[in-house]
Design a protein around this motif. Structure first.
Motif, mmCIF file in Angstrom:
data_model
loop_
_atom_site.group_PDB
_atom_site.id
_atom_site.type_symbol
_atom_site.label_atom_id
_atom_site.label_comp_id
_atom_site.label_asym_id
_atom_site.label_seq_id
_atom_site.Cartn_x
_atom_site.Cartn_y
_atom_site.Cartn_z
ATOM 1 N N ASP A 1 0.851 -1.198 0.000
ATOM 2 C CA ASP A 1 0.000 0.000 0.000
ATOM 3 C C ASP A 1 0.886 1.247 0.000
ATOM 4 O O ASP A 1 1.493 1.572 1.024
ATOM 5 N N PRO A 2 1.006 1.973 -1.116
ATOM 6 C CA PRO A 2 1.880 3.148 -1.161
ATOM 7 C C PRO A 2 1.368 4.312 -0.339
ATOM 8 O O PRO A 2 2.118 5.272 -0.072
ATOM 9 N N ASP A 3 0.114 4.269 0.077
ATOM 10 C CA ASP A 3 -0.473 5.372 0.842
ATOM 11 C C ASP A 3 -0.527 5.094 2.341
ATOM 12 O O ASP A 3 -1.254 5.768 3.074
ATOM 13 N N GLY A 4 0.220 4.095 2.809
ATOM 14 C CA GLY A 4 0.208 3.779 4.227
ATOM 15 C C GLY A 4 0.712 4.914 5.095
ATOM 16 O O GLY A 4 1.311 5.888 4.612
ATOM 17 N N CYS A 5 0.478 4.780 6.408
ATOM 18 C CA CYS A 5 0.899 5.814 7.364
ATOM 19 C C CYS A 5 2.422 5.811 7.537
ATOM 20 O O CYS A 5 3.103 4.842 7.189
ATOM 21 N N ARG A 6 2.921 6.899 8.096
ATOM 22 C CA ARG A 6 4.347 7.011 8.383
ATOM 23 C C ARG A 6 4.633 6.473 9.794
ATOM 24 O O ARG A 6 3.859 6.724 10.722
ATOM 25 N N TRP A 7 5.751 5.782 9.933
ATOM 26 C CA TRP A 7 6.105 5.188 11.220
ATOM 27 C C TRP A 7 7.617 5.007 11.315
ATOM 28 O O TRP A 7 8.324 4.966 10.294
ATOM 29 N N VAL A 8 8.108 4.916 12.546
ATOM 30 C CA VAL A 8 9.513 4.623 12.813
ATOM 31 C C VAL A 8 9.590 3.619 13.951
ATOM 32 O O VAL A 8 8.699 3.556 14.801
ATOM 33 N N ALA A 9 10.641 2.815 13.967
ATOM 34 C CA ALA A 9 10.895 1.863 15.054
ATOM 35 C C ALA A 9 12.208 2.257 15.724
ATOM 36 O O ALA A 9 13.247 2.336 15.060
#
Length: 573
Positions: free
Chosen positions: A110-118
């Protein structure tokens, strides 16, 4: 692995915590192990990157959304089991991507997914921080994300060879396991120099007040004796609808109240009230030794009901009653075993059976045993009392083992492991009480004349199946059992009948020492005195020798009836 998510509305504040020193300087080397595109700025490893820059990148779609979102921050913690190997950054990054896909934050492809960091700042866990607005300016659908994440965690554990905690993620397990203390509660306990959190101490105190209590009034009095505050919620009619509990504070702050449901599922008012309706039998004796022998017979009966595909209600009665019996035993046992018995009770709490009402008869019998233990009071662990404590601990070990076997057969590995942990603690306590009387009996057994010893061996072969007899006779405690059988014979009992009855109550294959188990049961049923010290051993041996050439030819009637099991009591009625 375990994981839970929290929501918030301050992206920068969450990042400042993750990249900061932590509340107790526990954060070391915080750095990114993965992100939504693999190119997010990392203030932990890149001196030119800042928290503001990372915040702005994560909040890009939130700002574009142009409408206020109540909680746009999604913060998920993922922690490995303490027994797992240390995962590297690449492995943690892969786990983070898979969990974000499962949660619905950034679905695969899904190219429109949310932004996240680990972010990782310790060996055993990571924090995943996301904002919940997608690139197409729709909010992510994360409803019921926890269940999907837990399913993915199970797959991860199996693929990575980690400890699989799948059974702890079921609704049934979460509904029955004691409620965990929060991080804040654990840090408070650490500041106060306490080993356990306030929630955990309250749970233990409530359980101890409940053990064998016959009424709400007695329950409340026991709580007050421990210094526990009880709050009662009532309906307009005056009927009690709920309990809450607290420990008094000495720092001027008000008490922190916990409802029963925040301690454990079975400590709510309806569940506690249900135990009072089951009732208890009135105590019949003040002798701590006799009470422990009778309680061991009750526990043996409970273990026997768990054979041959028992109903969940019978298992629930054994678990609930077993916890009460252990709490009562911990309160009245010598110091040398009190801590281990308490640990066993706490472990058994994790073996409850979900969505099941305990069988009334089984629960009543076990609660009555707990009540008698408290009524009889503490023991010193010396002489006959030591043998009595060893006897009931031996019975409780087997109860924990059969509970473990039942849970394992149902696929409840975590509950089975908890029951085995309880058995291990009870073995330690048992060893501390059984060592001295067993040593005295071993001396007596080694000194038995050959004809007497042969006669007891023949009794074992007649009473037990071939495989069990071989196990008993080859065990290191055979001399201990032989001495007990010879002593029972001296008192007018038939060793073969005693053995058959003792062995019939529970298979012996799962016992560490079948001979030891039979020893304590035979001594209890025959009401034999405490093993004699060395100074009296010679006299006993002399009396036994005088009977060596005249073995009984018929089954002798016991000189006095031993403590009866519930089955025996029913037959008598």
């Amino acid at each position: 692995m375990i994981s839970k998510a929290v929501r918030g509305g301050n992206t920068f504040g969450a990042l400042a915590y993750l990249y900061g020193p932590g509340r107790a300087n526990e954060h070391t080397d915080p750095h990114l192990v993965a992100s939504w595109d693999g190119f997010a700025p990392d203030p932990g490893r890149d001196d030119s990157a800042t928290l503001q820059e990372l915040r702005d990148a994560l909040d890009l779609h939130v700002v574009r959304y142009e409408r206020k979102i109540r909680s746009h921050v999604y913060h998920r913690i993922v922690r490995a089991d303490p027994t797992d190997r240390i995962l590297d950054d690449e492995e943690w990054g892969d786990i983070a991507r898979r969990l974000m896909a499962a949660a619905g934050i950034a679905p695969d492809g899904d190219p429109d997914g949310c932004r996240w960091v680990a972010v990782r700042h310790a060996d055993d866990h990571i924090h995943i921080l996301a904002t919940t607005v997608r690139a197409d300016l729709r909010q992510a659908n994360i409803r019921k994300d926890q269940y999907r994440v837990e399913d993915e965690l199970t797959t991860v554990e199996r693929e990575y060879g980690l400890k699989c905690l799948a059974d702890t993620r079921t609704r049934a397990y979460r509904a029955t396991a004691p409620k965990r203390a929060t991080g804040a509660e654990l840090r408070k306990a650490q500041r106060q120099g306490r080993e356990a959190s306030e929630r955990d101490r309250l749970r233990v105190a409530v359980r101890r007040a409940l053990a064998g209590a016959a009424s709400e009034e007695e329950f409340a009095a026991r709580l007050a004796a421990q210094g526990v505050l009880l709050g009662v919620r009532r309906a307009p009619s005056g009927d009690v609808t709920g309990y809450k509990f607290a420990l008094p504070t000495g720092d001027g702050a008000g008490p922190v109240w916990f409802s029963g449901s925040k301690l454990a599922a079975d400590l709510t008012h309806p569940r506690i009230h249900a135990r009072f309706t089951v009732g208890t039998d009135p105590p019949t004796t003040n002798s701590p030794t006799a009470v422990r022998y009778r309680a061991s017979a009750t526990v043996d009966h409970a273990a026997r009901t768990l054979h041959d595909d028992p109903a969940p209600a019978e298992v629930a009665a054994a678990v609930g009653g077993g916890i009460e019996a252990l709490d009562a035993l911990a309160l009245t046992s010598p110091v040398l075993s009190r801590k281990e018995i308490n640990h066993a009770a706490r472990a058994l709490e994790y073996t409850a059976v979900a969505r099941t009402h305990a069988a009334r008869d089984g629960l009543r019998a076990m609660r009555s045993a707990a009540r008698e233990l408290l009524h009889a009071g503490p023991v010193t662990g010396r002489g006959g009392e030591g043998a009595a404590v060893a006897t009931i601990l031996s019975s409780l070990i087997l109860l924990a083992i059969v509970i473990a076997e039942w849970h394992a057969a149902q696929g409840h590995q975590r509950q089975a492991e908890a029951a085995r942990t309880a058995a291990d603690h009870l073995r330690t306590a048992y060893g501390r009480h059984a060592a001295r009387p067993a040593a005295l009996l071993d001396v007596q057994g080694q000194r038995l004349p050959a004809p007497v010893r042969d006669r007891q061996e023949e009794a074992v072969r007649r009473a037990l199946p071939v495989d069990q007899a071989a196990l008993v006779l080859a065990g290191e405690d055979w001399a201990v059992l032989a001495a007990t059988l010879a002593e029972a014979e001296q008192a007018g009992h038939d060793p073969t009948a005693l053995l058959a009855d003792a062995a019939g109550r529970r298979e012996l294959a799962s016992a560490d020492s079948p001979a030891a188990v039979l020893t304590w049961r035979v001594r209890r049923d025959a009401r034999l005195p405490a093993p004699a010290p060395r100074g009296r051993t010679a006299a006993a041996a002399s009396r036994t020798t005088s009977r060596a050439t005249t073995p009984p030819t018929t089954a002798a009637v016991p000189a006095s009836p031993g403590p009866s099991s519930p089955d025996t009591a029913r037959r008598g009625r």
